[in-house]
Design a protein around this motif. Structure first.
Motif, PDB file in Angstrom:
ATOM      1  N   ASP A  76       0.831  -1.214   0.000  1.00 41.71           N
ATOM      2  CA  ASP A  76       0.000   0.000   0.000  1.00 41.71           C
ATOM      3  C   ASP A  76       0.867   1.266   0.000  1.00 41.71           C
ATOM      4  O   ASP A  76       0.534   2.246  -0.660  1.00 41.71           O
ATOM      5  CB  ASP A  76      -0.924   0.021   1.225  1.00 41.71           C
ATOM      6  CG  ASP A  76      -2.202  -0.794   0.988  1.00 41.71           C
ATOM      7  OD1 ASP A  76      -2.556  -0.975  -0.199  1.00 41.71           O
ATOM      8  OD2 ASP A  76      -2.840  -1.232   1.966  1.00 41.71           O
ATOM      9  N   ARG A  77       1.963   1.206   0.748  1.00 38.18           N
ATOM     10  CA  ARG A  77       2.833   2.386   0.832  1.00 38.18           C
ATOM     11  C   ARG A  77       3.430   2.688  -0.554  1.00 38.18           C
ATOM     12  O   ARG A  77       3.403   3.829  -1.020  1.00 38.18           O
ATOM     13  CB  ARG A  77       3.942   2.135   1.862  1.00 38.18           C
ATOM     14  CG  ARG A  77       4.817   3.341   2.111  1.00 38.18           C
ATOM     15  CD  ARG A  77       5.638   3.199   3.401  1.00 38.18           C
ATOM     16  NE  ARG A  77       6.478   1.995   3.436  1.00 38.18           N
ATOM     17  CZ  ARG A  77       7.586   1.837   2.706  1.00 38.18           C
ATOM     18  NH1 ARG A  77       7.976   2.809   1.899  1.00 38.18           N
ATOM     19  NH2 ARG A  77       8.287   0.722   2.780  1.00 38.18           N
ATOM     20  N   ILE A  78       3.927   1.642  -1.218  1.00 39.35           N
ATOM     21  CA  ILE A  78       4.519   1.845  -2.550  1.00 39.35           C
ATOM     22  C   ILE A  78       3.440   2.303  -3.530  1.00 39.35           C
ATOM     23  O   ILE A  78       3.647   3.196  -4.347  1.00 39.35           O
ATOM     24  CB  ILE A  78       5.186   0.543  -3.070  1.00 39.35           C
ATOM     25  CG1 ILE A  78       6.254   0.069  -2.082  1.00 39.35           C
ATOM     26  CG2 ILE A  78       5.799   0.767  -4.437  1.00 39.35           C
ATOM     27  CD1 ILE A  78       6.778  -1.330  -2.390  1.00 39.35           C
ATOM     28  N   ARG A  79       2.255   1.708  -3.409  1.00 37.79           N
ATOM     29  CA  ARG A  79       1.162   2.044  -4.336  1.00 37.79           C
ATOM     30  C   ARG A  79       0.745   3.502  -4.150  1.00 37.79           C
ATOM     31  O   ARG A  79       0.484   4.218  -5.120  1.00 37.79           O
ATOM     32  CB  ARG A  79      -0.024   1.111  -4.097  1.00 37.79           C
ATOM     33  CG  ARG A  79      -1.155   1.279  -5.106  1.00 37.79           C
ATOM     34  CD  ARG A  79      -2.224   0.239  -4.884  1.00 37.79           C
ATOM     35  NE  ARG A  79      -2.744   0.272  -3.517  1.00 37.79           N
ATOM     36  CZ  ARG A  79      -3.687   1.101  -3.099  1.00 37.79           C
ATOM     37  NH1 ARG A  79      -4.215   1.961  -3.930  1.00 37.79           N
ATOM     38  NH2 ARG A  79      -4.096   1.066  -1.841  1.00 37.79           N
ATOM     39  N   GLU A  80       0.701   3.945  -2.887  1.00 39.68           N
ATOM     40  CA  GLU A  80       0.304   5.341  -2.661  1.00 39.68           C
ATOM     41  C   GLU A  80       1.340   6.302  -3.229  1.00 39.68           C
ATOM     42  O   GLU A  80       0.988   7.385  -3.701  1.00 39.68           O
ATOM     43  CB  GLU A  80       0.076   5.592  -1.163  1.00 39.68           C
ATOM     44  CG  GLU A  80      -1.362   5.231  -0.756  1.00 39.68           C
ATOM     45  CD  GLU A  80      -1.497   4.876   0.719  1.00 39.68           C
ATOM     46  OE1 GLU A  80      -0.690   5.392   1.521  1.00 39.68           O
ATOM     47  OE2 GLU A  80      -2.398   4.067   1.052  1.00 39.68           O
ATOM     48  N   ASP A  81       2.622   5.887  -3.187  1.00 34.77           N
ATOM     49  CA  ASP A  81       3.682   6.761  -3.712  1.00 34.77           C
ATOM     50  C   ASP A  81       3.704   6.761  -5.234  1.00 34.77           C
ATOM     51  O   ASP A  81       3.949   7.797  -5.853  1.00 34.77           O
ATOM     52  CB  ASP A  81       5.063   6.281  -3.214  1.00 34.77           C
ATOM     53  CG  ASP A  81       5.261   6.615  -1.740  1.00 34.77           C
ATOM     54  OD1 ASP A  81       4.446   7.398  -1.210  1.00 34.77           O
ATOM     55  OD2 ASP A  81       6.219   6.094  -1.133  1.00 34.77           O
ATOM     56  N   THR A  82       3.485   5.594  -5.834  1.00 26.06           N
ATOM     57  CA  THR A  82       3.755   5.470  -7.276  1.00 26.06           C
ATOM     58  C   THR A  82       2.534   5.077  -8.097  1.00 26.06           C
ATOM     59  O   THR A  82       2.619   5.047  -9.317  1.00 26.06           O
ATOM     60  CB  THR A  82       4.839   4.395  -7.522  1.00 26.06           C
ATOM     61  OG1 THR A  82       4.281   3.109  -7.175  1.00 26.06           O
ATOM     62  CG2 THR A  82       6.080   4.631  -6.680  1.00 26.06           C
ATOM     63  N   LEU A 123       1.339   2.185  -8.196  1.00 22.49           N
ATOM     64  CA  LEU A 123       1.417   0.745  -8.479  1.00 22.49           C
ATOM     65  C   LEU A 123       2.293   0.127  -7.404  1.00 22.49           C
ATOM     66  O   LEU A 123       3.444   0.540  -7.234  1.00 22.49           O
ATOM     67  CB  LEU A 123       2.051   0.548  -9.874  1.00 22.49           C
ATOM     68  CG  LEU A 123       1.761  -0.736 -10.623  1.00 22.49           C
ATOM     69  CD1 LEU A 123       0.290  -0.853 -10.980  1.00 22.49           C
ATOM     70  CD2 LEU A 123       2.604  -0.785 -11.900  1.00 22.49           C
ATOM     71  N   GLY A 124       1.752  -0.846  -6.651  1.00 22.32           N
ATOM     72  CA  GLY A 124       2.512  -1.423  -5.546  1.00 22.32           C
ATOM     73  C   GLY A 124       3.302  -2.652  -5.948  1.00 22.32           C
ATOM     74  O   GLY A 124       4.439  -2.850  -5.529  1.00 22.32           O
ATOM     75  N   ALA A 125       2.672  -3.474  -6.786  1.00 26.93           N
ATOM     76  CA  ALA A 125       3.323  -4.722  -7.181  1.00 26.93           C
ATOM     77  C   ALA A 125       3.166  -4.923  -8.678  1.00 26.93           C
ATOM     78  O   ALA A 125       2.155  -4.527  -9.257  1.00 26.93           O
ATOM     79  CB  ALA A 125       2.696  -5.904  -6.437  1.00 26.93           C
ATOM     80  N   GLU A 156      15.019   0.118  -9.677  1.00 21.05           N
ATOM     81  CA  GLU A 156      14.691   1.375 -10.368  1.00 21.05           C
ATOM     82  C   GLU A 156      13.479   2.061  -9.752  1.00 21.05           C
ATOM     83  O   GLU A 156      13.498   3.248  -9.469  1.00 21.05           O
ATOM     84  CB  GLU A 156      14.403   1.102 -11.861  1.00 21.05           C
ATOM     85  CG  GLU A 156      15.591   0.646 -12.672  1.00 21.05           C
ATOM     86  CD  GLU A 156      16.714   1.677 -12.725  1.00 21.05           C
ATOM     87  OE1 GLU A 156      16.405   2.889 -12.633  1.00 21.05           O
ATOM     88  OE2 GLU A 156      17.890   1.269 -12.829  1.00 21.05           O
ATOM     89  N   CYS A 157      12.380   1.282  -9.563  1.00 18.99           N
ATOM     90  CA  CYS A 157      11.130   1.927  -9.138  1.00 18.99           C
ATOM     91  C   CYS A 157      10.680   1.474  -7.755  1.00 18.99           C
ATOM     92  O   CYS A 157       9.651   1.925  -7.272  1.00 18.99           O
ATOM     93  CB  CYS A 157      10.029   1.652 -10.177  1.00 18.99           C
ATOM     94  SG  CYS A 157       9.535  -0.075 -10.260  1.00 18.99           S
ATOM     95  N   LEU A 217      11.480  -1.313 -17.174  1.00 20.90           N
ATOM     96  CA  LEU A 217      12.914  -1.295 -17.497  1.00 20.90           C
ATOM     97  C   LEU A 217      13.467  -2.710 -17.407  1.00 20.90           C
ATOM     98  O   LEU A 217      13.003  -3.523 -16.616  1.00 20.90           O
ATOM     99  CB  LEU A 217      13.656  -0.386 -16.519  1.00 20.90           C
ATOM    100  CG  LEU A 217      13.388   1.114 -16.668  1.00 20.90           C
ATOM    101  CD1 LEU A 217      14.120   1.887 -15.586  1.00 20.90           C
ATOM    102  CD2 LEU A 217      13.811   1.601 -18.052  1.00 20.90           C
ATOM    103  N   GLU A 218      14.478  -2.956 -18.234  1.00 22.20           N
ATOM    104  CA  GLU A 218      15.170  -4.243 -18.159  1.00 22.20           C
ATOM    105  C   GLU A 218      16.080  -4.232 -16.942  1.00 22.20           C
ATOM    106  O   GLU A 218      16.701  -3.215 -16.642  1.00 22.20           O
ATOM    107  CB  GLU A 218      15.992  -4.462 -19.423  1.00 22.20           C
ATOM    108  CG  GLU A 218      15.218  -5.225 -20.475  1.00 22.20           C
ATOM    109  CD  GLU A 218      16.114  -5.634 -21.640  1.00 22.20           C
ATOM    110  OE1 GLU A 218      17.314  -5.872 -21.421  1.00 22.20           O
ATOM    111  OE2 GLU A 218      15.576  -5.694 -22.758  1.00 22.20           O
ATOM    112  N   LEU A 219      16.115  -5.351 -16.258  1.00 18.66           N
ATOM    113  CA  LEU A 219      16.951  -5.417 -15.066  1.00 18.66           C
ATOM    114  C   LEU A 219      18.423  -5.541 -15.457  1.00 18.66           C
ATOM    115  O   LEU A 219      18.747  -6.164 -16.481  1.00 18.66           O
ATOM    116  CB  LEU A 219      16.535  -6.627 -14.217  1.00 18.66           C
ATOM    117  CG  LEU A 219      15.466  -6.346 -13.161  1.00 18.66           C
ATOM    118  CD1 LEU A 219      14.195  -5.831 -13.775  1.00 18.66           C
ATOM    119  CD2 LEU A 219      15.189  -7.615 -12.366  1.00 18.66           C
TER     120      LEU A 219
END
Ligand SMILES: [Zn+2]
Length: 245
Positions: A186-192, A194-196, A232-233, A209-211
């Motif tokens: 949820d924290r990542i999703r709220e920032d960006t 998209l969480g997963a 990256e993200c 992006l390619e790893l």
């Protein structure tokens, strides 16, 4: 952080629901009816200005006509008085002659006033036509506004219904997942937004992006129940393509 690979994959189901909810929120914000209603409000405000101007034009003409009417009444009254005096036939001949002259000029004045009044009445008819036209257009615009409001309300109700449906699906799914994983997601999703995201091939499904080789080596080394994140993200990358990655 650790989570069973199956649990990690369910994060993607949660993300699908959250993406749908975000799309519904975006749909609500960008309903075309909103812009239409703003344009209609501007149109109605301009029509109201136009209506006031047209009404003032009609009122001005009414006032001018009333004034002319009063002038005509005065001339008529004066004429009756003169005619009565003439009919009585009393007084010196010079006075009677003057009365006759005055009557001629009063008749001319009355005729001029009546011509002017007729002219104003024609102008008033035109002005009333303009006013009627503006009022008709305003009534049409108000009807369009009502229809647009109805369409907007229907769309909002539909969005609310779909949101409720998605939320009802989200709640048990989120409750079923480990709370620390959901909190991180949820924290990542709220920032960006998209969480997963799935890790597809060598590409992060979040930032696309390619790893790097080092990253791939790190992920290959990670245990299946390790929760891995994109360098990256920083999104949670859910491994979906089996062993090796
Ligand atoms: Zn990424």
């Amino acid at each position: 952080m650790k989570a069973d690979p199956k649990v990690q994959r369910r994060l993607l189901d949660l993300q699908a629901i959250d993406t749908a909810l975000a799309q519904l929120a975006h749909r609500r914000r960008s309903l075309p009816e909103r812009a239409e209603l703003e344009a209609l409000a501007r149109e109605l405000s301009a029509l109201e200005d136009e209506r006031v101007r047209a009404q003032v034009a009609v009122d001005d003409l009414d006032r001018d006509i009333a004034r002319l009417e009063k002038d005509v009444d005065q001339v008529r009254a004066r004429k009756s008085k003169d005619e009565a005096r003439l009919a009585a036939g009393t007084g010196p001949a010079r006075e009677l002659e003057a009365l006759q002259h005055e009557l001629v000029s009063l008749n001319r004045r009355q005729s001029d006033l009546e011509d002017a009044e007729l002219e104003l009445m024609e102008q008033r008819e035109t002005a009333q036509g303009v006013l009627d036209g503006v009022e008709r257009r305003a009534a049409e615009a108000r009807e369009r506004r009502e229809a647009t409001e109805r369409r907007r309300d229907e769309a909002l109700a539909e969005i609310a219904k779909e949101e409720e449906f998605k939320r009802n699906a989200r709640q048990p799914l989120a409750a079923d997942l480990p709370s620390d994983l959901v909190t991180l997601y949820d924290r990542i999703r709220e920032d960006t937004g998209l969480g997963a995201a799935p890790l597809t091939g060598v590409r992060c499904g979040g930032c696309r992006l390619e790893l790097s080789g080092a990253d791939l080596a790190r992920i290959r080394k990670a245990a299946p129940d390790d929760v891995v994140r994109c360098e990256e993200c920083s999104r949670i990358m859910v491994r979906t393509n089996g062993p090796g990655l």
